[in-house]
Enzyme design. Structure first.
Site: not given
Length: 652
Positions: A82, A112, A325, A379
């Protein structure tokens, strides 16, 4: 002006809006030319997942990211303890950043980013990670290097979705009976066999893309290329898809490209320190009801990201299509909020978001390029003309639209007495669709099962379900609920669309709503599950509904009745009767709360009773061997709240 688009011949009422159709098509063609040359396929360009993200090379790895506003980017993780000063990315052209990592990036490594932007340091997760995991101690999410040493072995070569399209809508996490999150492998072992046995030909899976908040039902996506780690690994999801294909079931995924979560560490919202990298700036980028961020579909890089996402899911996971969606929200600047689409002008106005419609056209074109057999469902509650027509005809390119008006009407009917049900209005909604555009019919989806709403069965039976579902008991409300539940679903499946959808558990009248763990319920999983033991209990009436559901699908499939158009035979308001013909079959539905109905046939010898909703195995009164006992001299007797089907065979 081009008047040759076929949509104008299919729907003459669009003639005054020929210029709007032309504008729609010009916008699409212009956007397509920005992506690829006219003679090239979209799929040759939209390969963001093959360029960006982590890719293994001969002597290490290459990692790329698009972050135009970033000042510095560092990759951190357990592979470098890290350390935020070791692996610094190099800025290339057009806001692209690149890092060459020598040596190993072990499979399963957590990663990350540290991004400096606006003179501030932000934690971010790499956008193209295939797996995101949550830290049990901090509850924070990390990206993960996913590169299994042995590639997944697919066994589904040549799979093609079956017809009819009978969809089983499902959520993996709440698919088990235990009060916890179920997994892909548990679903494959325990639920998939049920779906196959019932006769469904496709599963439509919700909440597959990673989302920070479980209770969002998967509709607040943070990581668009990652399978939700709550349910298992990417390999587990592949195993589920492969197993579904092995038993002839197609896999459709809920695709959420209509918005993205506001979370910044996990998501896209402010990845490079701006709110406009992927989304519209300021209030224009906020959805007022969903509290999410809205994409800028007119931006080339956004198109590239989302289209690459479509190609990725189709190729990496062998999916058979998508249910898009929130399409209505995408297509209008007002997002369809409080708007009644009662005239054509509302489809072609300043409120229409042409950039979004263009994106949808590009998306459907790409999906069909990658997999010509892909199933694409919109949708859309607005009824946008051309939604389910080919792009070359002036359409948007979907295969089906969800028939969202019927569930709304059914809720309206549930609020009134049976004798006040309007058969003409019901028939209109069952058959209401744009010419040559296909619809998926359903009585209820997951929407009607959520806390704050009611399932169809709960509307009909209410709390009596808790005390009166024993087979040896007698309860008028339960009897009414079972009879109406059956025939409402039967008429929907038979005539309410070109395909059919059921939400997991509703086929047997699951008694409780869905309520995901949240602070307000003490983070309980009690209502985020499916109680299969109820339908498996031979002493309970849930079995009747389950048996009927399977028989209904089998009857319509085995006689190819899903292919036949419906021709209205009778609408009788006072008798509460609907009747229609499909091929050589006559369907008669009696919704009356108290009266039987005699349907006159003339020569009864030419008709054979082939289906009855009141068979004993469905909880009814009719002998299991269907015979002519219900046929009288000149017709057939249809008892209250029952449905029958007669096959006509003319005498030689």
């Amino acid at each position: 002006m081009n008047q040759d688009y076929r949509i104008l011949q299919i729907d003459p009422y669009l003639s005054p809006f020929a210029g709007d159709i032309e504008l729609r098509m010009n916008c699409y063609k212009k956007a397509r030319r920005k992506l690829v040359e006219d003679d090239k396929m979209l799929s040759s360009f939209v390969n963001g997942h093959l360029y960006f993200g982590f890719h293994e090379k001969d002597n290490g790895w290459v990692y790329r990211e698009w972050a135009p506003n970033a000042q510095d980017i560092y990759l951190i993780g357990d592979f470098n303890n890290w350390n935020d000063q070791v692996h610094k990315l190099k800025r290339l052209d057009n806001g692209v950043w690149e890092l060459l990592v020598e040596g190993e990036l072990p499979h399963g490594s957590r990663v990350k980013l540290k991004i400096k932007a606006n003179n501030h340091i932000y934690d971010r997760i790499p956008l193209y990670c295939k797996r995101i995991v949550q830290n049990s101690e901090s509850n924070q999410f990390d990206g993960m290097i996913w590169n299994p040493p042995v590639p997944f072995n697919w066994n589904d070569k040549g799979f093609v979705p079956q017809q009819p399209l009978y969809i089983y809508e499902c959520h993996i996490g709440m698919s088990g009976e235990k009060e916890s999150v179920s997994s892909f492998l548990e679903f494959a072992d325990n639920v998939l066999p049920r779906i196959k046995k019932q006769g469904y030909t496709a599963i439509q899976i919700m909440a597959i893309m990673e989302h920070p908040y479980y209770g969002s039902f998967g509709y607040q996506v943070s990581n668009f290329f990652a399978v939700s780690s709550r349910f298992g690994t990417p390999e587990d999801f592949k195993a589920l898809v492969d197993k579904a294909h092995s038993v002839g079931i197609a896999v459709i995924m809920d695709l959420v490209h209509s918005h993205t979560v506001k979370n910044t560490v996990e998501g896209l919202a402010e990845f490079d320190g701006t709110d406009y990298q992927f989304c519209h700036h300021g209030n224009k980028g906020d959805h007022p009801d969903w509290h999410t961020r809205l994409f800028n579909y007119g931006k080339l890089e956004v198109q590239h990201f989302l289209l690459s996402n479509i190609k990725y899911w189709l190729t990496e996971y062998h999916l058979d299509g998508f249910r898009f969606d929130g399409v209505t929200s995408m297509m209008y600047h007002h997002h369809g909020r409080g708007t009644a689409f009662d005239n054509y002008k509302k489809y072609f106005s300043m409120d229409t978001d042409l950039e979004s419609i263009t994106y949808l056209q590009l998306a459907t074109e790409l999906a069909k390029e990658v997999n010509p057999n892909s199933i694409l469902i919109a949708e859309d509650m607005s009824g946008m003309p051309g939604m389910c027509l080919p792009i070359t005809d002036g359409g948007i390119g979907f295969d089906y639209r969800l028939g969202m008006g019927l569930p709304d009407l059914l809720i309206k009917m549930m609020r009134t007495k049976d004798e006040n049900w309007h058969m003409g209005e019901f028939w209109h909604e069952l058959t209401n669709r744009r010419p040559q555009e296909k619809v998926i019919g359903y009585t209820e989806s997951h929407d009607q099962a959520l806390v704050g709403d009611k399932t169809l069965m709960f509307w009909l039976a209410d709390q009596d379900m808790y005390w009166n579902m024993n087979k040896d008991g007698k309860n008028e409300r339960i009897d009414r609920a079972i009879t109406l539940h059956k025939i409402l679903r039967f008429i929907t499946c038979a005539v309410g669309g070109d395909g059919y959808l059921n939400f997991m558990g509703n086929e047997f009248g699951h008694p409780e709503w869905i309520d995901f763990p949240r602070e307000g319920n003490g983070w309980s999983y009690k209502y985020a599950r499916r109680q299969w033991s109820l339908v498996d209990n031979p002493n309970l009436k849930y079995e009747y509904l389950y048996n009927f559901d399977a028989a209904m699908l089998s009857f319509l499939t085995s006689n190819d009745l899903y292919k036949e158009p419906a021709r209205l035979l009778l609408v009788h308001e006072s008798n509460k009767v609907l009747a229609f013909i499909k091929g050589n079959y006559t369907f008669i539905f009696n919704f009356h709360p108290s009266n039987s109905y005699v349907h006159m046939l003339g020569d009864t010898s030419a008709f054979k009773l082939v289906f009855h909703s009141a068979r004993q195995c469905f909880g009814g009164f009719v002998d299991e061997v269907l015979n002519t006992g219900l046929l009288c001299k000149d017709g057939v007797v249809i008892d209250r709240r029952t449905a029958v089907v007669l096959k006509y065979t003319p005498s030689k």
